[in-house]
Design a protein around this motif. Structure first.
Motif, PDB file in Angstrom:
ATOM      1  N   MET A   1       5.633 -13.394  -6.871  1.00 34.89           N
ATOM      2  CA  MET A   1       6.891 -14.155  -6.074  1.00 34.89           C
ATOM      3  C   MET A   1       8.115 -12.643  -6.690  1.00 34.89           C
ATOM      4  SD  MET A   1       7.400 -17.873  -6.870  1.00 34.89           S
ATOM      5  CE  MET A   1       8.602 -18.199  -5.824  1.00 34.89           C
ATOM      6  N   GLU A   2       7.396 -11.931  -7.662  1.00 30.28           N
ATOM      7  CA  GLU A   2       7.896 -10.981  -8.401  1.00 30.28           C
ATOM      8  C   GLU A   2       7.625  -9.097  -7.043  1.00 30.28           C
ATOM      9  OE1 GLU A   2      10.969  -9.709 -10.215  1.00 30.28           O
ATOM     10  OE2 GLU A   2      11.040 -11.833 -11.561  1.00 30.28           O
ATOM     11  N   HIS A   3       6.301  -9.596  -7.136  1.00 36.56           N
ATOM     12  CA  HIS A   3       5.931  -8.616  -6.051  1.00 36.56           C
ATOM     13  C   HIS A   3       6.792  -8.226  -4.769  1.00 36.56           C
ATOM     14  CE1 HIS A   3       3.119  -7.231  -9.090  1.00 36.56           C
ATOM     15  NE2 HIS A   3       1.499  -7.433  -8.666  1.00 36.56           N
ATOM     16  N   TYR A   4       6.845  -9.344  -4.447  1.00 43.64           N
ATOM     17  CA  TYR A   4       7.558  -9.786  -2.962  1.00 43.64           C
ATOM     18  C   TYR A   4       8.749  -9.846  -2.933  1.00 43.64           C
ATOM     19  CZ  TYR A   4       3.780 -11.548   0.143  1.00 43.64           C
ATOM     20  OH  TYR A   4       2.947 -12.271   1.027  1.00 43.64           O
ATOM     21  N   LYS A   5       9.211 -10.089  -4.194  1.00 42.91           N
ATOM     22  CA  LYS A   5      10.916  -8.812  -4.210  1.00 42.91           C
ATOM     23  C   LYS A   5      11.192  -7.469  -5.013  1.00 42.91           C
ATOM     24  CE  LYS A   5      13.437  -9.752  -7.776  1.00 42.91           C
ATOM     25  NZ  LYS A   5      14.605 -10.028  -9.312  1.00 42.91           N
ATOM     26  N   LEU A   6       9.812  -6.921  -5.033  1.00 47.54           N
ATOM     27  CA  LEU A   6      10.395  -5.538  -5.663  1.00 47.54           C
ATOM     28  C   LEU A   6       9.691  -4.671  -4.012  1.00 47.54           C
ATOM     29  CD1 LEU A   6      10.071  -3.167  -7.196  1.00 47.54           C
ATOM     30  CD2 LEU A   6       7.624  -3.570  -7.864  1.00 47.54           C
ATOM     31  N   LEU A   7       8.913  -5.418  -3.300  1.00 47.06           N
ATOM     32  CA  LEU A   7       8.439  -4.916  -1.710  1.00 47.06           C
ATOM     33  C   LEU A   7       9.393  -5.360  -1.356  1.00 47.06           C
ATOM     34  CD1 LEU A   7       6.032  -3.866   0.100  1.00 47.06           C
ATOM     35  CD2 LEU A   7       6.395  -6.384   0.501  1.00 47.06           C
ATOM     36  N   ALA A   8      10.701  -6.149  -1.061  1.00 48.10           N
ATOM     37  CA  ALA A   8      11.741  -6.118   0.042  1.00 48.10           C
ATOM     38  C   ALA A   8      12.519  -4.812  -0.617  1.00 48.10           C
ATOM     39  CB  ALA A   8      12.233  -7.181  -0.228  1.00 48.10           C
ATOM     40  N   ARG A   9      13.156  -4.419  -2.362  1.00 48.99           N
ATOM     41  CA  ARG A   9      13.565  -3.437  -3.031  1.00 48.99           C
ATOM     42  C   ARG A   9      12.988  -2.001  -2.700  1.00 48.99           C
ATOM     43  NH1 ARG A   9      12.609   0.294  -7.077  1.00 48.99           N
ATOM     44  NH2 ARG A   9      15.222   0.426  -7.840  1.00 48.99           N
ATOM     45  N   LEU A  10      11.903  -2.047  -2.898  1.00 50.11           N
ATOM     46  CA  LEU A  10      10.991  -0.305  -2.114  1.00 50.11           C
ATOM     47  C   LEU A  10      11.708  -0.387  -0.749  1.00 50.11           C
ATOM     48  CD1 LEU A  10       8.142  -0.382  -4.278  1.00 50.11           C
ATOM     49  CD2 LEU A  10      10.232   0.920  -4.327  1.00 50.11           C
ATOM     50  N   GLU A  11      11.178  -1.136   0.157  1.00 51.37           N
ATOM     51  CA  GLU A  11      11.103  -1.004   1.731  1.00 51.37           C
ATOM     52  C   GLU A  11      12.880  -0.484   1.696  1.00 51.37           C
ATOM     53  OE1 GLU A  11       9.933  -4.386   4.598  1.00 51.37           O
ATOM     54  OE2 GLU A  11       7.509  -4.003   3.265  1.00 51.37           O
ATOM     55  N   THR A  12      13.779  -1.763   1.204  1.00 48.35           N
ATOM     56  CA  THR A  12      15.636  -1.180   1.010  1.00 48.35           C
ATOM     57  C   THR A  12      15.917   0.060   0.815  1.00 48.35           C
ATOM     58  OG1 THR A  12      15.628  -3.804   1.224  1.00 48.35           O
ATOM     59  CG2 THR A  12      17.474  -1.309   0.913  1.00 48.35           C
ATOM     60  N   VAL A  13      14.926   0.743  -0.090  1.00 49.05           N
ATOM     61  CA  VAL A  13      15.340   1.899  -0.193  1.00 49.05           C
ATOM     62  C   VAL A  13      14.786   3.495  -0.162  1.00 49.05           C
ATOM     63  CG1 VAL A  13      14.491   3.638  -2.782  1.00 49.05           C
ATOM     64  CG2 VAL A  13      15.050   1.276  -2.927  1.00 49.05           C
TER      65      VAL A  13
ATOM     66  N   VAL B   1       2.837   1.257  -0.399  1.00 49.79           N
ATOM     67  CA  VAL B   1       1.501   1.130   0.213  1.00 49.79           C
ATOM     68  C   VAL B   1       0.819   0.435  -0.938  1.00 49.79           C
ATOM     69  CG1 VAL B   1      -0.970   2.541   1.056  1.00 49.79           C
ATOM     70  CG2 VAL B   1       0.873   2.956   1.525  1.00 49.79           C
ATOM     71  N   SER B   2       0.761   0.639  -2.177  1.00 48.45           N
ATOM     72  CA  SER B   2      -0.189   0.559  -3.669  1.00 48.45           C
ATOM     73  C   SER B   2       0.341  -1.038  -3.604  1.00 48.45           C
ATOM     74  CB  SER B   2       0.452   1.015  -4.536  1.00 48.45           C
ATOM     75  OG  SER B   2       0.158   2.755  -4.455  1.00 48.45           O
ATOM     76  N   LEU B   3       1.702  -1.180  -3.427  1.00 49.22           N
ATOM     77  CA  LEU B   3       2.023  -2.690  -3.793  1.00 49.22           C
ATOM     78  C   LEU B   3       1.379  -3.830  -2.953  1.00 49.22           C
ATOM     79  CD1 LEU B   3       3.876  -4.802  -5.869  1.00 49.22           C
ATOM     80  CD2 LEU B   3       5.663  -4.031  -4.357  1.00 49.22           C
ATOM     81  N   ASN B   4       1.384  -3.229  -1.426  1.00 50.63           N
ATOM     82  CA  ASN B   4       1.038  -4.379  -0.275  1.00 50.63           C
ATOM     83  C   ASN B   4      -0.540  -5.006  -1.155  1.00 50.63           C
ATOM     84  OD1 ASN B   4       2.235  -5.135   1.850  1.00 50.63           O
ATOM     85  ND2 ASN B   4       3.149  -3.052   2.185  1.00 50.63           N
ATOM     86  N   ASN B   5      -1.773  -3.632  -1.409  1.00 51.53           N
ATOM     87  CA  ASN B   5      -2.424  -3.842  -2.112  1.00 51.53           C
ATOM     88  C   ASN B   5      -2.471  -4.479  -2.952  1.00 51.53           C
ATOM     89  OD1 ASN B   5      -3.386  -1.782  -0.165  1.00 51.53           O
ATOM     90  ND2 ASN B   5      -3.551  -0.447  -1.784  1.00 51.53           N
ATOM     91  N   GLU B   6      -1.467  -4.457  -3.972  1.00 50.52           N
ATOM     92  CA  GLU B   6      -1.939  -6.080  -5.197  1.00 50.52           C
ATOM     93  C   GLU B   6      -1.112  -6.564  -4.823  1.00 50.52           C
ATOM     94  OE1 GLU B   6       0.974  -4.282  -8.638  1.00 50.52           O
ATOM     95  OE2 GLU B   6       0.460  -2.467  -8.489  1.00 50.52           O
ATOM     96  N   ILE B   7      -1.144  -7.211  -3.457  1.00 49.90           N
ATOM     97  CA  ILE B   7      -0.217  -8.147  -3.334  1.00 49.90           C
ATOM     98  C   ILE B   7      -1.539  -9.496  -2.782  1.00 49.90           C
ATOM     99  CG2 ILE B   7       1.583  -9.696  -1.309  1.00 49.90           C
ATOM    100  CD1 ILE B   7       3.518  -7.753  -2.106  1.00 49.90           C
TER     101      ILE B   7
END
Length: 319
Positions: A222-234, A266-272
């Protein structure tokens, strides 16, 4: 114009392909020209189904289909992976730009590089897309293209793809945007607002799951998904900044920062993806959270490919 797997027709040998579209094809207003061999030849173009030539396994076999008219263009190129060359189907000539043979491997890379939304209604690969990839990523114009010019091409590509990504996720049809005169940057801004809401929703659910004693793996996912939203926002904030950059020097600086952000996405997507399999295998995921995963995993898959393409484009900027 759009590009996709339907633009390819593999020959039976497996060592050659036919591509609908050509990097030497250009339209200047109502005038259509061919730039092969660094010439400017006015042409008449017709769209021909590549399956008609699909049994041809070599440039020599294609010669029987060569047009008797020098100004006729089928908008088809033949990729011979045996000699790594590209041939014009209608004229039976090797494709050359800037006195260099265009490589079939480079065109295949271009097909992977350009997003699957870059194909016209009749299935013809965007010739401009192929051309820009060749001058941006290959040796065809290595001696002529400056870093600033390279950055200008990439900046335009990044802005265009980011807008299309926002339109896709907001389920907005491109024709509607054109008809209603909507500012594409507004779509990016709207998507940023949605991402910020997603972050808040994830944060709230994470707090709830912690109170309920959820497993460490579930919380991490869940933390990964929250971070993904943050990175896409940035990243999308940088797209807006890029659209307002006063010159190409500033644009290059922004693009270099975006390389790192896109790489992390891209890396975070792989981890998710990896962590999702582990979490789902262990079970014990509440129904509400599982539904949330399904919604956001679908959105993640829709953006993952495009971010991979963005990273490939951005990686051409020297940091």
């Amino acid at each position: 114009m759009k590009l996709g797997a339907s633009s390819l027709a593999g020959a039976s040998s497996g060592s050659s392909r036919l591509v609908k579209g050509c990097p030497c094809y250009r339209e200047f207003g109502d005038e259509k020209v061919c730039l092969n061999n660094d010439d400017v030849l006015p042409i008449i173009s017709i769209s021909v189904d590549p399956s008609f030539f699909a049994e041809s396994q070599s440039p020599e076999e294609l010669l029987k289909f060569k047009s008797s008219r020098k100004n006729m263009c089928y908008l088809l190129v033949f990729l011979d992976e045996t000699d790594d060359k590209v041939y014009c189907v209608s004229q039976g000539q090797r494709i050359r730009i800037n006195k260099c043979d265009v490589k079939s491997s480079d065109v295949l890379d271009a097909l992977q590089f350009v997003t699957s939304t870059e194909q016209s209604s009749d299935g013809v690969v965007c010739s401009d897309c192929l051309y820009k990839y060749l001058i941006m990523n290959t040796e065809v114009f290595a001696d002529r293209l400056s870093e600033t010019e390279r950055g200008e091409i990439i900046a335009a590509y990044v802005k265009n793809l980011a807008v299309k990504m926002a339109m896709d996720l907001e389920e907005i049809v491109e024709e509607a945007v054109l008809d209603e005169g909507v500012d594409p940057i507004e779509l990016v801004e709207n998507h940023i607002e949605d991402l910020m809401k997603q972050r808040s929703e994830w944060a709230s659910r994470i707090d709830d799951m912690k109170k309920e004693g959820a497993s460490e793996g579930l919380i991490e996912l869940m933390e990964h998904y929250k971070l993904l939203a943050r990175l896409e926002t940035v990243f999308l904030f940088q797209v807006i900044t890029l659209s307002q950059a006063p010159d190409q020097v500033v644009s290059l600086g922004i693009l270099k920062f975006m390389v790192e952000v896109a790489g992390r996405v891209v890396s975070l997507n792989n981890e998710i993806r990896e962590k999702s399999h582990k979490v789902m295998e262990t079970g014990g995921v509440p129904n509400q959270v599982q539904q949330l995963f399904e919604i956001h995993s679908n959105k993640r898959r829709r953006t993952e490919h495009r971010f991979s393409n963005l990273l490939r484009a951005l990686s051409q900027i020297r940091t």
